[in-house]
Design a protein around this motif. Structure first.
Motif, mmCIF file in Angstrom:
data_model
loop_
_atom_site.group_PDB
_atom_site.id
_atom_site.type_symbol
_atom_site.label_atom_id
_atom_site.label_comp_id
_atom_site.label_asym_id
_atom_site.label_seq_id
_atom_site.Cartn_x
_atom_site.Cartn_y
_atom_site.Cartn_z
ATOM 1 N N GLU A 146 -5.859 -5.616 -7.481
ATOM 2 C CA GLU A 146 -5.804 -4.230 -7.028
ATOM 3 C C GLU A 146 -7.190 -3.740 -6.641
ATOM 4 O OE1 GLU A 146 -3.118 -2.159 -6.929
ATOM 5 O OE2 GLU A 146 -1.618 -3.528 -7.762
ATOM 6 N N TRP A 147 -7.216 -2.658 -5.880
ATOM 7 C CA TRP A 147 -8.517 -2.097 -5.530
ATOM 8 C C TRP A 147 -8.811 -0.815 -6.309
ATOM 9 C CZ3 TRP A 147 -9.121 2.552 -2.491
ATOM 10 C CH2 TRP A 147 -7.916 3.120 -2.049
ATOM 11 N N ARG A 148 -7.790 -0.233 -6.973
ATOM 12 C CA ARG A 148 -8.022 0.901 -7.883
ATOM 13 C C ARG A 148 -7.644 0.449 -9.291
ATOM 14 N NH1 ARG A 148 -5.966 6.497 -5.147
ATOM 15 N NH2 ARG A 148 -4.214 5.295 -4.332
ATOM 16 N N THR A 168 0.828 -1.206 0.000
ATOM 17 C CA THR A 168 0.000 0.000 0.000
ATOM 18 C C THR A 168 0.857 1.249 0.000
ATOM 19 O OG1 THR A 168 -0.152 -0.127 2.412
ATOM 20 C CG2 THR A 168 -1.928 -1.129 1.145
ATOM 21 N N ASP A 219 -1.556 -1.579 -3.626
ATOM 22 C CA ASP A 219 -2.011 -0.366 -4.304
ATOM 23 C C ASP A 219 -0.939 0.043 -5.305
ATOM 24 O OD1 ASP A 219 -3.057 1.981 -5.177
ATOM 25 O OD2 ASP A 219 -3.066 3.013 -3.249
#
Length: 474
Positions: free
Chosen positions: A408-410, A354, A380
């Motif tokens: 990934e989260w984005r 992250t 991230d």
């Protein structure tokens, strides 16, 4: 001569029965550590009947100890599970019984790993038995587990040897299952390491000296390094250094073979003896041959060109250091250090979870780099991209290698920035896994997006990445 029959049916083959007894014992032992008296006594009779030592049936005896007492068996274990087909197609059933006994020994020692606390001695014994299994499969010791000798194995971890008939056929040929066996061995080894009281072992130099560095052990050491101090930390660092040096030596050979540029004929060859082109010199001076004196007079010497074309290149390696990417983190850190040692290759190394960490100052030393990583946590990639993009000064002269499972989260934001790097003219290489076994999952959304972009994900053996870099850096 026709085969003997009983009541019109073929008579049972004694050697086939013996082989089946050994395999039934193997299966029974794998699923239940308690011995079955009838199978044990029958197996002992079979082993003695084919002239093999009874120690093959002792679960506490390592393959090493058996071979030390019976050195003639060493050659029989090598390639044991990749048997060559008989030229005439005939089966040597007696030989198959012998192979079944040896195969049962090595398979049982490796896959029946027991339960409870594991000592350093037990781990070392298991690693040695796993080495013998890898040799039996036609591989180098340590190769399938991502260890010391297997990085340059042809085929990138695919099966070798004849297709055979599988485990249940006439001979135990497991070569087709090599891609599955490698990760399984790594998983068993990781489980054994977790069952060790590793900190106590590291605190005792005598016990620590028995440990053989492996990917599973290095992973645990890297995860636990902040909890170690004094003698334990020194022993941990020594093990990491040993592993890094051994893998580096193998990978360096791969890279040196792959990164040889074309000859640069615009640079005059050095006029030294080792560059003398004797054949060309003789050919060009043949008109000076004196038949009466039988002597060749040389007006001019010709030399070989040895200078090779190299273009300054920038290599940016971005590595996901989350928990699922440990194997890739170790391998790519070592690989980056090797490229950093090549002339006219400017290497930058970024690790992220992250948060992103610029490891470029230590890129030449994988040992120091690994000690600065913090394995685990979330992911991230946008924070890593923020560090990587400013380093792309000349896109046409830059390759970006991004190693991650891409969970990934984005997702949209990260992919758009990656696509922008690709459109800028830089070579963008997404890598799903850089492990020795080839195991690794990749986010299917990213996989499809990269495919549509024209930059498909490389996933598998580290040799694939070396090959990709070769085309750019030569």
């Amino acid at each position: 001569m026709s085969e003997p029959t009983i009541g019109g049916a073929p008579a049972p083959d004694p050697d086939e029965n013996r082989r089946q007894v050994l395999y039934w014992r193997l299966l029974a032992r794998l699923f239940d550590p308690e011995e079955q008296a009838s199978l044990e006594s029958a197996s002992l009779a079979v082993v003695e009947d084919v002239g093999l030592p009874s120690a093959l049936l002792d679960p506490q005896a390592s393959v090493d100890s058996v071979v030390q007492r019976h050195p003639e068996l060493a050659t029989e274990f090598d390639g044991l599970m990749t048997p060559e087909p008989d030229e005439d197609g005939a089966r040597d059933r007696a030989a198959e019984v012998r192979r079944a006994a040896l195969a049962s020994k090595v398979l049982l020692n490796v896959f029946a790993s027991g339960s409870g606390t594991v000592t350093a001695e037990q781990l070392a014994r298991w690693q040695s038995d796993a080495d013998w299994l890898e040799r039996a499969l036609g591989c180098r010791p340590g190769e399938l587990r991502g260890g010391r000798g297997g990085v340059d194995r042809a085929g990138g971890g695919q099966g070798v040897g004849p297709t055979g008939t599988g485990f249940g056929g006439p001979t135990p040929d497991l070569s087709r299952l090599i891609p599955e066996i490698g990760p399984e061995l790594g998983s068993i080894e990781a489980g054994l390491v977790k069952r060790m009281h590793l900190r106590e072992v590291l605190a005792d130099p005598a016990l620590a000296s028995r440990l053989t560095p492996s990917m599973s052990l290095i992973e645990q050491l890297l995860r636990d390094k902040n909890n170690l101090s004094g003698v334990a930390l020194a022993n941990a660092k020594a093990l990491i250094r040993r592993y890094v040096d051994e893998v580096t030596e193998v990978l360096r050979t791969q890279v040196e073979k792959a990164t040889v540029g074309e000859l640069d004929r615009s640079v005059p060859p050095k006029r030294v003896y080792r560059n003398l082109d004797l054949d060309r010199t003789i050919w060009k001076n043949l008109t000076n041959w004196d038949p009466e004196e039988e002597r060749l007079y040389v007006d001019r010497l010709y030399y070989r060109h040895t200078s090779r074309k190299t273009t300054p290149q920038r290599l940016i390696v971005v590595v996901d250091q989350s928990g699922s990417m440990v194997d890739s983190m170790v391998n790519c850190t070592i690989l980056a250090s090797i490229f950093a040692g090549l002339p006219k290759v400017d290497v930058h190394l970024i690790a992220y979870d992250t948060q992103a960490l610029d490891l470029t100052p230590w890129a030449h030393d994988p040992f120091e780099t690994l000690l600065r990583t913090k394995l685990g946590g979330g992911t991230d990639g946008t924070v890593a991209m923020a560090l990587a993009q400013p380093k792309i000064a000349e896109p046409r002269n830059t390759v970006v290698v991004w190693i991650s499972d891409f969970y990934e989260w984005r997702t949209d934001e990260l992919f758009e920035s990656m696509a922008a790097v690709h459109r800028s003219g830089a070579k963008f290489i997404p890598v799903g896994s850089v492990t020795s076994s080839g195991r690794g999952s990749v986010n299917p959304w990213f996989r499809e997006k990269f495919k549509d972009l024209g930059t498909p994900v490389i996933s598998g053996h580290i040799k694939k990445l070396v090959h990709e870099l070769k085309t750019f850096l030569t």
